[in-house]
Design a protein around this motif. Structure first.
Motif, short mmCIF file in Angstrom:
data_model
loop_
_atom_site.label_atom_id
_atom_site.label_comp_id
_atom_site.label_asym_id
_atom_site.label_seq_id
_atom_site.Cartn_x
_atom_site.Cartn_y
_atom_site.Cartn_z
N ARG A 108 26.70 41.81 -7.03
CA ARG A 108 25.89 40.85 -6.29
C ARG A 108 25.74 41.38 -4.86
O ARG A 108 26.65 42.02 -4.34
N ARG A 113 17.80 40.20 2.87
CA ARG A 113 17.09 41.32 2.25
C ARG A 113 15.67 41.49 2.78
O ARG A 113 15.04 42.51 2.55
N SER A 114 15.16 40.44 3.45
CA SER A 114 13.77 40.52 3.90
C SER A 114 13.59 41.60 4.96
O SER A 114 12.50 42.11 5.17
N ARG A 121 15.67 47.41 -1.03
CA ARG A 121 15.63 46.10 -1.71
C ARG A 121 15.59 46.29 -3.22
O ARG A 121 16.31 45.65 -3.97
N GLU A 122 14.73 47.21 -3.66
CA GLU A 122 14.59 47.45 -5.11
C GLU A 122 15.89 47.99 -5.70
O GLU A 122 16.27 47.64 -6.81
N TRP A 124 18.95 47.41 -4.67
CA TRP A 124 19.90 46.30 -4.80
C TRP A 124 19.49 45.37 -5.94
O TRP A 124 20.34 44.88 -6.70
N ASN A 125 18.18 45.11 -6.06
CA ASN A 125 17.72 44.23 -7.15
C ASN A 125 18.09 44.83 -8.50
O ASN A 125 18.56 44.14 -9.39
N LEU A 126 17.87 46.15 -8.62
CA LEU A 126 18.19 46.84 -9.87
C LEU A 126 19.69 46.71 -10.20
O LEU A 126 20.07 46.41 -11.35
N GLU A 128 21.74 44.43 -9.31
CA GLU A 128 22.06 43.05 -9.71
C GLU A 128 21.56 42.75 -11.12
O GLU A 128 22.29 42.20 -11.94
N VAL A 129 20.32 43.14 -11.38
CA VAL A 129 19.73 42.81 -12.69
C VAL A 129 20.47 43.53 -13.82
O VAL A 129 20.80 42.92 -14.84
#
Ligand code: IPE
Ligand code: IPE
Ligand code: MG
Length: 252
Positions: A108, A113-114, A121-122, A124-126, A128-129
């Motif tokens: 997590r 992140r903005s 950002r991508e 970190w998203n990857l 997490e997902v």
């Protein structure tokens, strides 16, 4: 919204192993300077320490590990260092994500992140997902995170959800904090010799046991973590109450 009651303090008093360890990984720059190397080199070696410590936390049965990787204030550093740190996120995710996922680690990321680049950002998203359903250690990376930011965003989030002023209780606000997926830290460790919180988990550290060590983060290892856990087990946690009498106390 939170998966856990935010005001929960996790490990019971006297528990030998903290359920949640939160670490300010400080001292990378000084470690590199001692070797006449650029600061970013210290961060690179520090990333190897991260991998070692994740493994050892799993080995010790620690359920939650939270690492302060980049603070809201770290943008004040020279541009070269900031971009080096951002690049390390990309390197780290591509190098270590698959292995961590195989070991069952759930990742997590908390922080604003903005303000980070779409690439970071991508990444970190990857992370997490790809690890969302993993049953093992929950690794939370605090990135562009500040404790004050967290409290402010929790207020905003609560109000957006329609809560009125009277409904904003500690428990309700806790559900909107960025760390609502984890119980409060039991043990806080700061490496690098400074004795301060530096805007880390201001809300969540209310009853954490605090431990400061001079060890620089790239030198931190399994033995240092074991020492910290041993010290934790010696602490008498009271949470504002009184020490509960054990049978050995009674016999004394
Ligand atoms: C901590 O190490 C890592 C980050 C803030 C990203 P530092 O870079 O603060 O190292 P020192 O404190 O200058 O030695
Ligand atoms: C805290 O370390 C932030 C991280 C470890 C990410 P700093 O090195 O930024 O803290 P100060 O400036 O010494 O308070
Ligand atoms: Mg520092």
């Amino acid at each position: 919204m939170g998966e856990l009651s935010a005001a929960s303090s996790s490990a019971p008093a006297g528990s030998p192993v903290p359920r949640h360890v939160a670490i300010v990984m400080d001292g990378n720059g000084r470690w590199a300077r001692k070797r006449f190397m650029p600061r970013v080199y210290g961060h690179k070696v520090g990333m190897e320490t991260v991998v070692k410590i994740i493994d050892h936390c799993q080995h010790r049965g620690i359920e939650y590990l939270t690492l302060y990787a980049f603070s809201s204030e770290n943008w004040k550093r020279p541009e070269e260092e900031v971009s080096g740190l951002m690049n390390l996120v990309l390197v780290g995710v591509s190098r270590y994500l698959a292995g961590l996922a195989r070991k069952g680690v759930r990742i997590r990321v908390v922080g604003d992140r903005s303000k980070v680049s779409p690439k970071v950002r991508e990444a970190w998203n990857l992370a997490e997902v790809q690890t969302a359903d993993n049953p093992g250690l929950t690794l939370t990376v605090a990135f562009n995170y500040g404790g004050r930011w967290d409290i402010a965003q929790a207020c905003q989030s609560a109000m957006r959800a329609g809560l009125t002023a009277d409904e904003i209780t500690e428990e309700q606000l806790g559900r909107h904090m960025a760390m609502s997926h984890a119980p409060d830290p039991d043990l806080f460790i700061r490496t690098g010799g400074e004795v301060r919180i530096s805007n880390f988990l201001l809300w969540q550290l209310a009853y954490a046991e605090l431990l400061f060590t001079d060890c620089l983060w790239p030198d931190f290892d399994e033995a240092e973590l074991d020492k910290a856990v041993t010290e934790f087990a010696r602490r008498d946690r009271r949470f504002g109450g009184v020490k509960t009498q054990t049978s050995s106390d009674a016999a004394a």
